[in-house]
Every structure is written in C-alpha cells, then in structure tokens.
Scaffold this motif. Structure first.
Motif, PDB file in Angstrom:
ATOM      1  N   LEU A  62      71.695  11.715  30.748  1.00 32.21           N
ATOM      2  CA  LEU A  62      71.519  10.325  30.325  1.00 32.21           C
ATOM      3  C   LEU A  62      70.152   9.790  30.769  1.00 32.21           C
ATOM      4  O   LEU A  62      69.458   9.130  29.991  1.00 32.21           O
ATOM      5  CB  LEU A  62      72.645   9.462  30.874  1.00 32.21           C
ATOM      6  N   ALA A  63      69.752  10.108  31.993  1.00 31.27           N
ATOM      7  CA  ALA A  63      68.430   9.675  32.479  1.00 31.27           C
ATOM      8  C   ALA A  63      67.314  10.299  31.643  1.00 31.27           C
ATOM      9  O   ALA A  63      66.345   9.622  31.276  1.00 31.27           O
ATOM     10  CB  ALA A  63      68.264  10.030  33.950  1.00 31.27           C
ATOM     11  N   ALA A  64      67.457  11.576  31.315  1.00 29.63           N
ATOM     12  CA  ALA A  64      66.438  12.249  30.497  1.00 29.63           C
ATOM     13  C   ALA A  64      66.402  11.657  29.096  1.00 29.63           C
ATOM     14  O   ALA A  64      65.331  11.473  28.512  1.00 29.63           O
ATOM     15  CB  ALA A  64      66.722  13.752  30.435  1.00 29.63           C
ATOM     16  N   PHE A  65      67.569  11.344  28.556  1.00 29.78           N
ATOM     17  CA  PHE A  65      67.618  10.754  27.219  1.00 29.78           C
ATOM     18  C   PHE A  65      66.962   9.382  27.230  1.00 29.78           C
ATOM     19  O   PHE A  65      66.172   9.045  26.346  1.00 29.78           O
ATOM     20  CB  PHE A  65      69.069  10.655  26.735  1.00 29.78           C
ATOM     21  N   ARG A  66      67.279   8.581  28.229  1.00 27.51           N
ATOM     22  CA  ARG A  66      66.701   7.236  28.323  1.00 27.51           C
ATOM     23  C   ARG A  66      65.189   7.280  28.544  1.00 27.51           C
ATOM     24  O   ARG A  66      64.481   6.368  28.116  1.00 27.51           O
ATOM     25  CB  ARG A  66      67.370   6.453  29.436  1.00 27.51           C
ATOM     26  N   ALA A  67      64.710   8.313  29.189  1.00 26.77           N
ATOM     27  CA  ALA A  67      63.271   8.443  29.442  1.00 26.77           C
ATOM     28  C   ALA A  67      62.484   8.556  28.141  1.00 26.77           C
ATOM     29  O   ALA A  67      61.285   8.273  28.125  1.00 26.77           O
ATOM     30  CB  ALA A  67      62.999   9.652  30.338  1.00 26.77           C
ATOM     31  N   THR A  68      63.149   8.915  27.056  1.00 21.00           N
ATOM     32  CA  THR A  68      62.475   8.990  25.758  1.00 21.00           C
ATOM     33  C   THR A  68      62.239   7.598  25.172  1.00 21.00           C
ATOM     34  O   THR A  68      61.517   7.450  24.199  1.00 21.00           O
ATOM     35  CB  THR A  68      63.298   9.802  24.749  1.00 21.00           C
ATOM     36  N   GLY A  69      62.899   6.594  25.743  1.00 16.87           N
ATOM     37  CA  GLY A  69      62.761   5.229  25.239  1.00 16.87           C
ATOM     38  C   GLY A  69      63.784   4.865  24.178  1.00 16.87           C
ATOM     39  O   GLY A  69      63.795   3.745  23.680  1.00 16.87           O
ATOM     40  N   SER A  70      64.657   5.790  23.840  1.00 14.47           N
ATOM     41  CA  SER A  70      65.649   5.533  22.796  1.00 14.47           C
ATOM     42  C   SER A  70      66.894   4.879  23.381  1.00 14.47           C
ATOM     43  O   SER A  70      67.357   5.244  24.454  1.00 14.47           O
ATOM     44  CB  SER A  70      66.043   6.848  22.121  1.00 14.47           C
ATOM     45  N   ASN A  71      67.417   3.886  22.660  1.00 14.45           N
ATOM     46  CA  ASN A  71      68.695   3.280  23.013  1.00 14.45           C
ATOM     47  C   ASN A  71      69.820   3.779  22.106  1.00 14.45           C
ATOM     48  O   ASN A  71      70.987   3.529  22.371  1.00 14.45           O
ATOM     49  CB  ASN A  71      68.633   1.751  22.896  1.00 14.45           C
ATOM     50  N   LEU A  72      69.450   4.465  21.027  1.00 11.42           N
ATOM     51  CA  LEU A  72      70.435   4.980  20.084  1.00 11.42           C
ATOM     52  C   LEU A  72      71.368   5.955  20.796  1.00 11.42           C
ATOM     53  O   LEU A  72      70.904   6.843  21.502  1.00 11.42           O
ATOM     54  CB  LEU A  72      69.728   5.675  18.919  1.00 11.42           C
ATOM     55  N   TRP A  73      72.651   5.790  20.626  1.00 13.30           N
ATOM     56  CA  TRP A  73      73.709   6.615  21.202  1.00 13.30           C
ATOM     57  C   TRP A  73      73.968   6.357  22.687  1.00 13.30           C
ATOM     58  O   TRP A  73      74.900   6.935  23.241  1.00 13.30           O
ATOM     59  CB  TRP A  73      73.460   8.118  20.992  1.00 13.30           C
TER      60      TRP A  73
END
Length: 188
Positions: A62-73
């Motif tokens: 989740l932290a890695a996903f959020r680091a992309t700047g995306s809020n989708l999903w």
C-alpha cells in the motif's frame, strides 16, 4: 488483471486470487504498478488462507502504491488491509483503515467498493462483540450495493447480516432476507 483479482476476492476465492497475485508480481518488471498491487493481494491471500499474518506485506504494498501518487483503488486496498487485520485478530486496526477508506471514497467519489467497506466494518464490529453495530453496517452495505446494482456485494452483505440473525434465532427473517438476493443468481 486487477479487475480479475477483485472478482476473485469478491467470490471469496483466496486460492485463485493468490495465483493472480503471483502473476501480477511476475509482470512487475514490465508494469511497475503491478508490484505493489501484487504485494497487497498476496498478503491478503496468505492471511485469508491462514498461512500467516501478512498485514505488513499489505502495508508495504500500500505504501509503495501510494508513493506513485495514485488514489485509484486505495479504498479497496485499505478494505483488504482491514479485512486482513480482522483475520489476524486486530479488528481495531482494521476499523481505522476503514475510516480512512470512507474518507477517501468521499474525496475521490470512487464508490465501487463502498458497500464492502461497510460489510468489512460489520465483520470487524462482530469480532469486537458489537452485534447491533455490526448488523447496521451489514445493512448499510447491502443497501449501498442494492442502489449500485452490485448483486455480488449485496449478496455478501446480506449473507453476513443473515448469519447474525440466524445466531439470534431469527432464522425466518434471515431466510427472507437472503431469498430475493440469492434469487438473482443462477447456475452457469
């Protein structure tokens, strides 16, 4: 592939979902967004299958996903984390994740997993012994799913509510609740 994973999760199939999560991870070199998604899904599956508490893997993903700047999903991923916390015996931590998911849903208007936020909240509240609040959450999740014509999510919430009613000795009410929702599904 992510949509397939969500369907497998919705069908309560952690074994199939684990295979899809592994496939996402194998494709991470070509599609960098797949790695954090695969980590999240793999962590939920391993927790659901009782192999181990993998909430840390989900949090890392989740932290890695959020680091992309995306809020989708993100609301969906927070719901997975909350569910895993419940399976790991940490329902309070799960409720905190669902509060964040609900805030994000209001901000982004990404409502596709909103009913599941309420269903998982009910599940966590039932683990804490608050059956009245759990029943309310299941009912809200069912109503949201119904308004979205999300039959699978409506069935999941209705089944959860019916279990509470069954345990309270309200077997007829539980059957009456489930019958029309279950009737939407046909074999094949």
């Amino acid at each position: 592939l992510v949509e397939i994973c969500i369907a497998e999760w919705g069908l309560c199939s952690p074994e199939s979902l684990l295979l899809s999560a592994e496939e996402l991870l194998s494709l991470a070199e070509q599609f960098t967004m797949f790695e954090p998604q695969g980590m999240i899904l793999r962590g939920w599956c391993l927790t659901a299958l009782g192999r181990e508490d993998e909430t840390l893997l989900i949090k890392r993903g989740l932290a890695a996903f959020r680091a992309t700047g995306s809020n989708l999903w993100v609301p969906f991923f927070l719901t997975l984390l909350a569910d895993a916390y419940g399976m790991a015996g940490k329902p309070e931590e799960g409720l905190s994740c669902l509060d964040e998911a609900a805030r994000l849903i209001e901000f982004t208007q990404e409502r596709c997993t909103e009913s599941e936020v309420h269903r998982v909240r009910g599940k966590l509240l039932s683990l804490l012994g608050d059956m009245s609040a759990a029943a309310r959450s299941f009912h809200v999740g069912m109503e949201i799913a119904r308004s979205q014509q999300a039959r699978l999510f409506e069935l999941r919430a209705a089944t959860s509510l019916a279990r509470i009613w069954r345990d309270q000795g309200k077997r007829n009410e539980a059957r009456e609740l489930l019958a029309p929702v279950y009737g939407w599904f046909t074999e094949g």
